[in-house]
Structure formats: C-alpha cells, structure tokens
Write a protein that holds these residues in place. Structure first.
Motif, PDB file in Angstrom:
ATOM      1  N   SER C 392       0.655  -1.353  -0.125  1.00  0.00           N
ATOM      2  CA  SER C 392      -0.077   0.035   0.220  1.00  0.00           C
ATOM      3  C   SER C 392       1.025   1.213  -0.049  1.00  0.00           C
ATOM      4  O   SER C 392       2.010   1.076   0.436  1.00  0.00           O
ATOM      5  N   PRO C 393       0.453   2.463  -0.653  1.00  0.00           N
ATOM      6  CA  PRO C 393       1.241   3.528  -0.657  1.00  0.00           C
ATOM      7  C   PRO C 393       1.404   4.176   0.828  1.00  0.00           C
ATOM      8  O   PRO C 393       2.530   4.469   1.036  1.00  0.00           O
ATOM      9  N   GLU C 394       0.539   4.029   1.872  1.00  0.00           N
ATOM     10  CA  GLU C 394       0.640   4.260   3.249  1.00  0.00           C
ATOM     11  C   GLU C 394       1.831   3.664   3.747  1.00  0.00           C
ATOM     12  O   GLU C 394       2.603   4.211   4.516  1.00  0.00           O
ATOM     13  N   PHE C 395       1.984   2.469   3.438  1.00  0.00           N
ATOM     14  CA  PHE C 395       3.251   1.837   4.178  1.00  0.00           C
ATOM     15  C   PHE C 395       4.520   2.257   3.557  1.00  0.00           C
ATOM     16  O   PHE C 395       5.336   2.654   4.326  1.00  0.00           O
ATOM     17  N   VAL C 396       4.506   2.378   2.413  1.00  0.00           N
ATOM     18  CA  VAL C 396       5.694   3.079   1.879  1.00  0.00           C
ATOM     19  C   VAL C 396       6.117   4.492   2.334  1.00  0.00           C
ATOM     20  O   VAL C 396       7.267   4.746   2.660  1.00  0.00           O
ATOM     21  N   ALA C 397       4.804   5.215   2.314  1.00  0.00           N
ATOM     22  CA  ALA C 397       5.128   6.633   2.835  1.00  0.00           C
ATOM     23  C   ALA C 397       5.390   6.555   4.350  1.00  0.00           C
ATOM     24  O   ALA C 397       6.211   7.647   4.673  1.00  0.00           O
ATOM     25  N   GLY C 398       4.885   5.749   5.060  1.00  0.00           N
ATOM     26  CA  GLY C 398       5.022   6.147   6.503  1.00  0.00           C
ATOM     27  C   GLY C 398       6.393   5.021   6.826  1.00  0.00           C
ATOM     28  O   GLY C 398       6.327   5.156   8.230  1.00  0.00           O
ATOM     29  N   HIS C 399       7.218   4.440   6.064  1.00  0.00           N
ATOM     30  CA  HIS C 399       8.299   3.844   6.574  1.00  0.00           C
ATOM     31  C   HIS C 399       9.441   4.401   7.082  1.00  0.00           C
ATOM     32  O   HIS C 399       9.663   5.671   6.428  1.00  0.00           O
ATOM     33  N   ALA C 400       9.926   3.981   8.161  1.00  0.00           N
ATOM     34  CA  ALA C 400      11.048   4.802   8.692  1.00  0.00           C
ATOM     35  C   ALA C 400      12.372   4.635   8.110  1.00  0.00           C
ATOM     36  O   ALA C 400      13.246   5.297   8.437  1.00  0.00           O
ATOM     37  N   ASN C 401      12.547   3.784   7.175  1.00  0.00           N
ATOM     38  CA  ASN C 401      14.085   3.669   6.598  1.00  0.00           C
ATOM     39  C   ASN C 401      13.857   4.476   5.176  1.00  0.00           C
ATOM     40  O   ASN C 401      13.208   3.954   4.337  1.00  0.00           O
ATOM     41  N   ARG C 402      15.011   5.054   5.179  1.00  0.00           N
ATOM     42  CA  ARG C 402      14.745   6.178   4.020  1.00  0.00           C
ATOM     43  C   ARG C 402      15.527   5.055   2.885  1.00  0.00           C
ATOM     44  O   ARG C 402      15.203   5.777   1.699  1.00  0.00           O
ATOM     45  N   GLY C 403      15.936   3.774   3.048  1.00  0.00           N
ATOM     46  CA  GLY C 403      16.485   3.047   1.975  1.00  0.00           C
ATOM     47  C   GLY C 403      15.593   2.186   1.758  1.00  0.00           C
ATOM     48  O   GLY C 403      15.772   0.940   0.878  1.00  0.00           O
ATOM     49  N   LEU C 404      14.190   2.156   2.142  1.00  0.00           N
ATOM     50  CA  LEU C 404      13.230   1.196   1.755  1.00  0.00           C
ATOM     51  C   LEU C 404      13.223   0.666   0.141  1.00  0.00           C
ATOM     52  O   LEU C 404      13.222  -0.609   0.133  1.00  0.00           O
ATOM     53  N   ALA C 405      13.374   1.750  -0.550  1.00  0.00           N
ATOM     54  CA  ALA C 405      13.461   1.304  -2.006  1.00  0.00           C
ATOM     55  C   ALA C 405      14.466   0.492  -2.377  1.00  0.00           C
ATOM     56  O   ALA C 405      14.410  -0.683  -3.161  1.00  0.00           O
ATOM     57  N   THR C 406      15.551   0.513  -1.917  1.00  0.00           N
ATOM     58  CA  THR C 406      16.885  -0.055  -2.098  1.00  0.00           C
ATOM     59  C   THR C 406      16.421  -1.626  -1.456  1.00  0.00           C
ATOM     60  O   THR C 406      16.814  -2.790  -2.269  1.00  0.00           O
ATOM     61  N   PHE C 407      16.051  -1.663  -0.323  1.00  0.00           N
ATOM     62  CA  PHE C 407      15.785  -3.035   0.113  1.00  0.00           C
ATOM     63  C   PHE C 407      14.946  -3.635  -0.413  1.00  0.00           C
ATOM     64  O   PHE C 407      14.982  -4.890  -0.555  1.00  0.00           O
ATOM     65  N   ALA C 408      13.891  -3.149  -0.991  1.00  0.00           N
ATOM     66  CA  ALA C 408      12.573  -3.580  -1.564  1.00  0.00           C
ATOM     67  C   ALA C 408      13.315  -4.273  -2.982  1.00  0.00           C
ATOM     68  O   ALA C 408      12.947  -5.408  -3.592  1.00  0.00           O
ATOM     69  N   LYS C 409      14.161  -3.256  -3.489  1.00  0.00           N
ATOM     70  CA  LYS C 409      14.904  -3.598  -5.047  1.00  0.00           C
ATOM     71  C   LYS C 409      15.858  -5.145  -4.610  1.00  0.00           C
ATOM     72  O   LYS C 409      15.757  -6.046  -5.572  1.00  0.00           O
ATOM     73  N   VAL C 410      16.659  -5.162  -3.797  1.00  0.00           N
ATOM     74  CA  VAL C 410      17.257  -6.216  -3.309  1.00  0.00           C
ATOM     75  C   VAL C 410      16.367  -7.571  -3.337  1.00  0.00           C
ATOM     76  O   VAL C 410      16.602  -8.507  -3.705  1.00  0.00           O
TER      77      VAL C 410
END
Lengths: 296, 305, 474
Positions: C392-410
């Motif tokens: 959900s977009p809320e999950f991405v927006a509210g996540h504390a890790n600024r590197g979330l996109a990197t982790f998701a990509k890995v």
C-alpha cells in the motif's frame, strides 16, 4: 570441625615477622582480587548505561545524588522486563529448590541410614557402585534422560529438575553415611532394647543428632539447584518454566542484546540470595566441605 | 565386609529380615540409581550405535558413529581444547589453592580471608560468566581500566585466541574456594609434633612445607584433583555464555567436548553421534581417574601406612 | 557470657534462615505465575517467538487483536532465546507449542523429519489457506520445501550497505553513485579508515566482521553460491567463494599489512602497517550492543555496515540525526547490474508443529497475521520490507527507513541470495561460522580454509542425505 586453635599458634611464632607480614599483605591482595568481580558487578549495576560503558573507575553514578533513583531505575527495569520475567523465574527456581532440597535431604538421609546401620548382604558392593556413579559426567546421560523424561511426559514441566532428587544423590548419601558412622552405635542399641524399630531409631536418634550434617546437605543442594544451568537448559522448553540461571542467559542473548548495567543488575539479583545464605550459614558451608573432602 | 555367620534356624531368618530391611532403606536410591543412571547409560550405549535425529526414531547403524568420530576434526578439536583446559587449569588451580591455604593456615583473621576466597565459589556459573565477560571487555572492562591507570594498554581478552582460554581458566581459579577450605582443614589436622620434629632437623619453612605439610595433605590433593577434573571435563556454561556471540571464542579455542556433545544432540539432529561422543568422554574420564589413582599410589601418603 | 552471645547469634541466624525460608514459601504461594493456568473455555494456543522489545510488542498487539476479534481461540505469546533449538527439543519431547516463529532456513530440517505440518493440508476453510501468489516473489521460495508450503512468511528483509554520509563527505565520495563494485568499497574503506601513529584504530570504513550475523553470505557478491539443491553438492569451495573470503581476510590483514589497492595512499598505508590485527580486535571489543547508542555504525566507529532495513529503528531510537543512505552491497566488476542487485534475503516464518491438537485454529490465527494490514503493521514496526506482492502507498510513505526502495529492490531481485533449504542447514551454517572465524583471525590462507570447509560441508550434506535415505526419503 574442631574448635579453631588461636590464630597465633606455634606455627606463627616460628616464622619470622617479615614473612608473616608479607603473607598477610598477600592475603589482603587475594581477598581484594576475589571480591572485586562481585563488587564491580554491583558498582556497574548502579550506573546509567553510558556511564557503565565508559573508562572511568568511579564507584557511584555521576552525580552521586542520582544513585538511589538509578538503582530503582535499573533494578525495576530488570525485574519488570517484559520479555525475561525474572519474578516468574524466581518462583520457579524456588519451587524446584524447595521440592528438590526436601526430597534430596530426606531420601539421602534414609539411604545413608541403610548403608551405615543395617549390615545387609550386598551392602559393600552396592555402596562402592554408588561412589562410582559420582564419576559419571552429566553430559553422558543428558540425552537419554531427555528422551526418558519425554516418554514420561515431563518435558515442558519442572518435574525433571526435582523428581530425581527424591531418589537420593550419591555424594550426599556418602556424606551422611560418613557422619552416621561417627555416631556412637550404643545409642541405637539402647533404643533397640527399648523396642525401637529402625524407623524409630532413624527419626528419634539419628535425625536429631545429624541435624548439622542434614543442614549441610540441604545447603549444598540448594546452591546446586540455584546454580544448575545445563539441565534446565535441556529439560525446560517453556519460557514460563525457566529458572533464574537460564533467565540470565536469555537476558544476555535476547534480541537486540542487553546493556551492561542492566545485565549486572540481573546478575546481582541472582547472586544476592546466595551471598545472604553464605553469611547466615558460613560455618555449615565450611563444615560441609571439610566433611565431604574424604579426609579419612 | 561383614563376618559371614552360619545361616541356621533363627539366625538365618534374622539375616533375611536384616537383608530385607537394608534393601528397603536403600530402595529409593536403588530406584534412583537404576532409573536415572543405569538406564540412561544403557540407552546412551544403544544410541551410540544408531542414527537418531531426535525428531525421528533411532535406526541401527553399527559402529558408524565411532568410525566417523576418528575422522571428525571438530571432535578432535573439542577434545584437544578440553584436555588443554583440564591439563592447564587443574595444576594452576591446585597450586594456587594450596598456596592460599598455606597462607590462610597461619594467618590472623583467617575466617575473614577464607570467607572472601570462598564466597565466589557459590556464585552461579552463569552469573560468573557474565561478570567476567564484563571485566574482560577490551574497551570498558575493569581489567583494562585498571591496567590503563598504570599505563598498560590492555588487550581485548575475549577476542584474542591466546587469551580466551586463560580467561576461562581465570574464572575457574576464581571459584576454587571449596578446595581452599578443604586444604585449610587438612593443614589444621597436621599434628604439631611433626613440625616440631622438623624443627629439630633444622628445616626451614619451605622445606617443612615440602616435607611435612604436602605429604600430610596429599590425600586431600588427590580428592580435589579428581573432583576438579571431573568438573573441568564437563565445562560448558562458562564458555557458552562468555562467548555468546562467537561459539567457543576466537578460533574456537574454548569450544569444549560438552558443548560439542550438546550441539550434536540438540541442534545438529545427531543424538546417536552425540551418544558416541558421550561414551568416549566417559571412557576418557574413567581412564584419567584411573591414571591419577595409579600415579597417586606412589605419591599420596596415608596416615597409618 | 561468650556462650550466651554465641547462642543469641545462633538464634538470630536461625531466625533469619527461618524468615528467608518463609519468604521463599510465601513467594512460591503468592508470587507471579506464568500464563499457564489461564483459560476461559477457549481453545488455548501457545505461540513461541524469538522477538522481544519493540518487535515483540508489535506481535503481541497482533495477537491481542486476534484474541479480541473472535471468542473461540486464545493465543498466548511467549518469546524465548534459541527458538529453533528450543522448538526442536519441545517437539521431540512431546510437548510442542502450537505455533512457532522460526527462520526460513530452519524449515527444511523440520519439514524433512515431519516435525512440522504442511500448511497447505491444514486450512479447512479456504479463506485460511496460504496463497503463494499473494507474496513478493522473493518470499515464495522461502515458504516451500520439496514442493509443499510449510510456513507463512511473517516479516522479511534484505541486506544492503548503510553509509554514513558525513564520513563519505569527508573523503569526497558520493556513496549513492560511486559505490558499485568491491573495488569501490575497498577504495572508500582505504580513505575512511583512521589509524593513529601508535597503531590505535579510531575508525574503519568497512568491516566484514560486523555485525557477524550472516557470515556465510559474502560469496554472493562475488557470484558464489552455497549449495546445489538438485545434486546436494556443496558449492562453498568455488573460485567465487574463495575470492570472497580472501577479500574478507584482507579486511582483517590490512591492519599490519596495509591496503594493496591501486593508487593506495602511502601515508595511510604506513599507518595501517603500524597497526595490527590485535589493535583491530581491541577496537572491535569497544563496539556496543546492536540495540544501543554504542552500536558501531551509530557511534561512527564504522562508516558502513551490511545490515537489513531494521537498523533504521535503532538509528531512529538513538541517533535520529544520523545522515545515512543505503545502497545495494557492492559486487565484483563483472556482476554489476543496477537493476538486479545482490544481497541476502531472510524471512521470519510461522510454522505449526506436529502433534498440535487444533491445527485448524492455528491456521485461523496464521491467516489473521497474513492480512495485508497485519503484515504492513508488523513490517512497519519491525522496520522491514513488506513480504506481500501488493504494497500500500501508506506503508511506503510511513516507513522509517529512507532506504526502503533499495531493500525492496534487493528483495525483489532475481539475484537475491537465500539460504539454501537443506535439512542440514544448522550444521552447514556452523561450518561457515567456523570458517569465517578462522579466515578472520588468519589461522591459515583463506583458500585453504574455504576448501577445508567445503569438504566438511559436503560431509554434512552427505550425512543428512544418508539419514534421509535410511528413512526412505529421496
């Protein structure tokens, strides 16, 4: 143990003053070395986390006026930790200790009576066998014991830790037998002439006379239970059944790890009862060790 | 042991009654001995010839486990570590505890010092391990803080392969209180006349100690060496908790037999193999004790002999 | 007189002992108990987990919500250390919990020996069934073993490289654009490491020994793998893995030997040579606990660390001002592929042991934890990637890790690295841990140690296969 000779006995007068003083100084150093770990544990447990992990040698937190509030904070933090429930572990440890000490003392006393006072056939070889079991390391039998307790449906309960104690322990049987052997047989025989059975002799003569020895057995078995780690680690699976020693390990390795000051506070709480008991029963401890040492 | 009486009539019946009473009184231990010692040992022997992954039943595999053991580097490693530990810590503990006892034996305030040395031996090993993991911390530990005050830059004890095992031994030395108490008691029992005779022979304090005290307390030394060794062969909780992040410490120098046995039994699905390890451990302990007894025949002095 | 005093002391002591005994009995009688006795007519399920603290509380909240959402089942949460070993002992001892939160590499061992139940067979109601297609691609293989679904992924995360941006600014490197290859990392490490003239280590750019949780994963950045599942062959001894652990060993040996990288700075190398492995170990012993302000990355003792998304929780708690970024872990030149980064992916999984009395109730609870809302709530608090395909977009927006996109990509990458699902994983990991320790302390040349470990790993795999064959498993 016999009454102690005056500390400045003949031996002391023989050695020169200088040796005596250096020996004394050495003992002071030893005492400090031996007590320092415990002292530093307590000191660390009084500090906030950042001060505990700093290079200072201070004994009290900085400022010293925060000592009391820091004690409250650290110790209540440990006591009320949500993941590692020391109050429950304390209760479990006490349950095991009480049941186990009661069983061990009673059964060992009775078995020792049999060995000491009744010349039944097979007594000698069986007693020798009993002594031999003292050489069997626990790790050798821990696997099968676990399987056995599993068959009995005891895994997941405290039973594996206290039920076996009701069947005696080799070392305690040996210790009490030695003590009984030292009690004059004439007392039994007089009682026997009065029509006393073994049961009567045991309860009316042997038990009252061997109270110090029984106290020693109880004390050492209590310490043993309090300290035991490997058996609880294998036999207790359910977190609500853990004992303090196991709780300490869990506290050390819980996810995210534990700061040193709180770990030391937990350590202090586990060690404190042992220290108190030691001060109350110091003589029994010393007597018990001397008696168990096979000095004969 | 007891004189054998002719078994006739009344005496024979008495004899039987006595046997019955005797076995009845020791019956709790008969059960305890059988159920909690004999049966587990027999089970362990059987398991040592099986493949037994704990979660499934045991299957007979003959001598596979014992043959595998010969080529198992971890077995040899843990055995070597254990033997080194026993071989170093027992002499060290023995020398230190006799020395302390000798100092205590003739000192003022003996009760206090004896209490100070004895107290740590009652501390749960789990607590002792965490206390020392803190004392030996390379950066913030008390040991290095104290060394720093005299200008010594202390090493990271528990991360150094050469210091990890000594650290475990130090914890053992810390817990020698019971042995010390025993030695003091034995020294108190040495008859004063022997020292007086030695004085007449013109012996100095060290020769007296060597020629009088040591022989007189030698049975206690034997007792302590044997009980300490049996304990040291089983060492587990101290290294287990001291090196809670890296099993056995640097280079696994403190990975001991009991820990390896535990791993095999309860983590690696190899209870059968663990049982073979257990039997080897048992035989080693028995052999060791036997050797100590044999050697002691020449060295231990029993009063009245 | 003396006797009187002695007897008074004796009486006081006896009174104190008696008092203590009474207190002990009182505590036993009235002291706090565990939740064992509690029951209110519902089916009671014991749920064991490894999580304590923040993570534990989040799961407890889900459990509480579940208990409130219906009146038939009551789930009790217990956290314990050494969860895999404790669970094994409990199952074999005949007293299993009902639901256990293991790690995904544990599944094979438990599944092969029939110690856990295949979830696909348990759900009586279709809405409780685990549907693989709901999960992120990287998560699906972690739930399976030999073609069956054994576990529900609870939370999961991948590993990437955290960089302290302030440190990188000092040395003039932009980690987000120029930290792609191992050579780049070595170069940054060379510049970031600070050693005093007396050999004291003050800061290290990158340390392979930190945090020391996953010592087996370095090979993947060099193209190595651990096990060929088809043939049950160990691949630990491959050239790629040897290269990886030679690199690990250089990370330790540079203290005393200097860096052998092209255009190394001679003055820096002189300082490194003046230091020693002992100095490095001493420096490391000052690292605080993971969950503390003394965490080596938080306190700036290391400039980078290979970690999962959860580290952001610790940063948030103790160093919210820390300026960091997250990049996929660098790889050797030939493997650079920005669209398909490499890195370890692990998951936290729920399983149901054999012998439980109410498997369908267990499934009901597990299904409750697998709703998008629950997964995203847990993943937010645990600070991990979502394990579901739909995010959900809320999950991405509210996540504390600024590197979330990197982790998701890995985690979503076709090159993601997973622990092999083999029943012998515990032993295999043990072999890797020993090998890593020996490589790090320099017991022998890395190649020799890796080859020896490979032989040992193969033996472990063979033994495990033989045990399976004895029991009629392929």
């Amino acid at each position: 143990m016999a009454a102690e000779p005056p500390s400045t006995g003949l031996a002391a007068t023989r050695s020169s003053r200088a040796t005596r003083w250096s020996a004394h100084a050495l003992l002071v150093v030893m005492a400090i070395l031996w007590l320092a770990p415990l002292a530093w544990m307590v000191v660390t447990s009084l500090k906030p986390a950042d001060q505990a992990a700093s290079a200072s040698l201070r004994l009290l937190p900085d400022p010293a006026s925060s000592t009391v509030s820091q004690i409250v904070e650290n110790y209540s933090g440990v006591w009320n930790d949500e993941a590692v429930q020391f109050p429950i572990y304390l209760r479990n440890t006490l349950i095991v200790a009480i049941l186990s000490v009661a069983g061990m003392t009673l059964s060992s006393a009775m078995v020792a009576y049999g060995f000491a006072r009744i010349p039944f056939r097979g007594r000698g070889p069986f007693f020798a066998l009993t002594l031999a079991t003292m050489m069997i390391p626990f790790p050798v039998i821990m696997g099968p014991l676990y399987v056995l307790f599993g068959h009995l449906g005891w895994i997941g309960s405290l039973k594996p830790l206290w039920v076996p104690a009701w069947f005696g322990g080799a070392f305690n049987i040996f210790l009490l037998r030695q003590f009984y052997m030292g009690l004059p047989k004439e007392l039994d025989e007089a009682a026997r002439l009065d029509g006393c059975s073994h049961w009567g002799i045991f309860w009316r003569i042997i038990v009252p006379l061997s109270r110090p020895a029984l106290a020693v057995v109880a004390l050492f078995h209590f310490i043993y239970v309090w300290n035991d780690f490997l058996a609880p680690m294998i036999f207790l699976t359910h977190r609500d059944d853990f004992t303090l020693a196991l709780g300490l390990q869990m506290y050390q390795s819980k996810s995210g790890n534990t700061p040193w000051n709180l770990l030391m506070a937990a350590g202090t709480m586990v060690v404190a009862p042992v220290v108190v008991l030691f001060f109350l029963a110091q003589r029994s401890f010393v007597r018990g060790i001397a008696a168990g040492g096979g000095r004969e | 042991m007891e004189p054998m009486l002719p078994e006739s009539g009344l005496e024979g019946r008495n004899r039987l009654r006595q046997d019955l009473a005797g076995w009845l009184w020791v019956s709790p231990w008969v059960v305890g001995f059988a159920v909690f010692m004999l049966v587990p040992i027999a089970m362990s022997l059987y398991y040592s010839f099986t493949d037994f992954p704990l979660l499934e039943g045991a299957l007979w595999v003959g001598t596979d486990n014992y043959r595998r053991l010969l080529g198992d580097a971890d077995f040899w490693l843990t055995l070597r570590n254990t033997v080194i530990f026993v071989g170093v810590s027992i002499p060290v503990c023995t020398v230190i505890s006799i020395t302390i006892a000798a100092l205590l034996n003739r000192s003022r305030g003996r009760d206090f010092f004896q209490a100070a040395i004895f107290l740590p031996s009652l501390v749960p090993l789990a607590a002792g391990a965490i206390i020392f993991s803190w004392l030996f911390n390379g950066e913030y530990g008390l040991v290095n803080r104290v060394l720093a005050t005299v200008g010594i830059d202390g090493p990271p004890w528990l991360l150094d392969r050469n210091l990890a095992l000594p650290a475990v031994i130090v914890i053992g030395v810390w817990g020698i209180g019971q042995a010390v108490v025993l030695y003091v008691a034995a020294m108190q029992d040495v008859p004063e006349q022997l020292y007086e005779a030695a004085d007449l022979d013109g012996m100095g304090p060290f020769r007296k100690f060597w020629n009088v005290t040591l022989p007189m307390i030698s049975p206690v030394i034997l007792f302590n060496v044997i009980t300490m060794s049996i304990g040291a062969f089983q060492a587990f909780v101290v290294p287990f908790m001291l090196f809670d992040r890296v099993k056995g410490g640097p280079d696994r120098v403190a990975y001991f037999s009991t820990h390896y046995l535990f791993d095999n039994a309860f983590a690696f699905d190899r209870m059968g193999y663990a049982s073979a390890l257990a039997w080897v451990q048992l035989l080693i302990v028995l052999a060791f004790t036997g050797v100590v007894f044999l050697v002691s025949r020449k060295l231990v002095f029993y009063r009245g002999s | 007189m003396v006797n009187d005093l002695a007897s008074i002391a004796g009486m006081t002591r006896r009174a104190a002992v008696g008092g203590l005994a009474a207190a002990a009995l009182g505590f036993v009688a009235f002291g706090p108990r565990g939740g064992k006795e509690r029951s209110d007519g519902r089916i009671v399920l014991d749920y064991w987990e490894k999580w304590t603290g923040l993570e534990g509380r989040a799961i407890i909240r889900i459990v509480d919500e579940f208990n409130a959402s219906q009146d038939r089942i009551w789930v009790r949460y217990f956290s314990t250390s050494g969860i895999d070993q404790k669970t094994k002992v409990a199952i074999a001892g005949g007293d299993p919990p009902d639901i256990v939160g293991l790690w995904n590499p544990n599944i094979a061992g438990f599944a092969a020996s029939g110690a856990i139940l295949p979830l696909s067979d348990l759900a009586e109601r279709p809405e409780h069934a685990i549907r693989l297609e709901r999960y992120a691609g990287a998560m699906r293989p972690m739930m399976e073993y030999k073609g069956k679904v054994w576990a529900a992924v609870h939370t999961g995360g991948s590993v990437a490289l955290y960089c302290n941006k302030a440190h990188f600014r000092e040395v003039g490197i932009d980690p987000e654009t120029s930290l792609r290859t191992i050579a780049d990392l070595d170069r940054a490490n060379h510049l970031l490491t600070q050693v005093e003239p007396d050999g004291t280590v003050n800061r290290v750019g990158f340390l392979q020994s930190e945090p020391g949780w996953d010592n087996y994963h370095w090979g993947t950045f060099f193209g190595g793998e651990l096990v060929d599942g088809e043939s049950n062959r160990s691949l630990l001894g491959s050239a790629e893995n040897i290269a990886a652990y030679e690199w690990v060993q250089r990370g330790a040996r540079r203290f005393g030997e200097g860096d052998g990288i092209p255009d190394a700075d001679e003055s820096r190398n002189a300082l490194l040579r003046g230091s020693s492995f002992g100095q490095l170990q001493k420096f490391r012993s000052g690292f605080g606990n993971y969950d503390s302000p003394l965490n080596a990355f938080l306190s700036g003792k290391v400039s980078t660390v290979a970690q999962g998304p959860w580290l952001a929780n610790v940063i948030q708690a103790y160093r919210p001002d820390l300026d960091y970024c997250v990049v996929p872990f660098p790889v050797v030149d030939s493997l650079v592929d920005p669209e398909h980064p490499r890195g370890l992916v692990n998951a936290d999984v729920l399983v149901v042991p054999r012998g439980v009395r109410h498997p369908e109730a267990c499934m009901e609870f597990i299904a409750f934890t697998q709703t998008q809302r629950a997964v995203e709530y847990l993943s937010t608090v645990h600070c991990k990637n979502s394990t579901l395909a739909d995010v959900s977009p809320e999950f991405v927006a509210g996540h504390a890790n600024r590197g979330l996109a990197t982790f998701a990509k890995v985690a979503g990458s076709s090159n993601a690295f997973r622990c092999p699902h083999t029943p012998a994983w515990m032993q295999f990991k043990d072999v890797c841990d020993t090998m890593f320790g020996d490589v790090w302390t320099g017991k022998d040349a890395a190649a020799t140690l890796v080859k020896a470990a490979d032989a040992k790993a193969q033996d472990v795999l063979d033994q495990s296969a033989a045990a399976g064959r004895r029991r009629g498993r392929a």
